[in-house]
Design an enzyme around this catalytic site. Sequence first.
Site: not given
Length: 217
Positions: A9, A11
């Site tokens: 991922d 953020d």
Amino acid sequence: MQLELIVFDWDGTLMDSTAHIVRSIQRACEATGLPVPERAVASHVIGLALPRALATACPGQSNEAYRALEDAYRRAYLTGEETIELFDGVADALARWKARGTLLAVATGKSRRGLDRALAATGLAGLFDATRTVDECASKPHPQMLAEITSDLGVDAARTVMVGDTSHDLLMAANAGTHALGVSYGAHPVDTLAACQPAAIFDDFSALDAWLTPRLC
């Protein structure tokens, strides 16, 4: 566990952007006259596609109101985006893993334009073998992002791990049949991550690095 592919991922996992996203959601609600969600609520929706995230954080609004909210969020996020930095150790670890032949990828709730800006700003674009955003795939926790990445790179799900800071990431991994690792320094608290039963949860990126490195093919 021997791994060929690490999918990250973005953020809250590689980039320290959680607080900025939360503030941007809250400021967008203020600017459009909508109820302002608490930090925990705004933080929980990070990782989802923007329309779904805003509808969850601020439910019960009209389509027109959500369109205005999305525009306000984008303006708020772009203000100060350039100040967001990678977590300590991320760039060095990615370069080291890439040099040893490990495949690296990103699966993110960001837009394609948003991810491309972040990759350019950090200089990491050349390290990733594949990337997927919500502009090309269904929002997490749907497994489409991971399914397409593993298919494109020719790697079995059993030799793939998804690393993320939210339950959306970890549930996507479960739905795709890959391994999952959680990081507790991002958007979701440890108990929320633990409920998804990842292989491990780490309090900082250096601990993740130490756990992953000996398990890479």
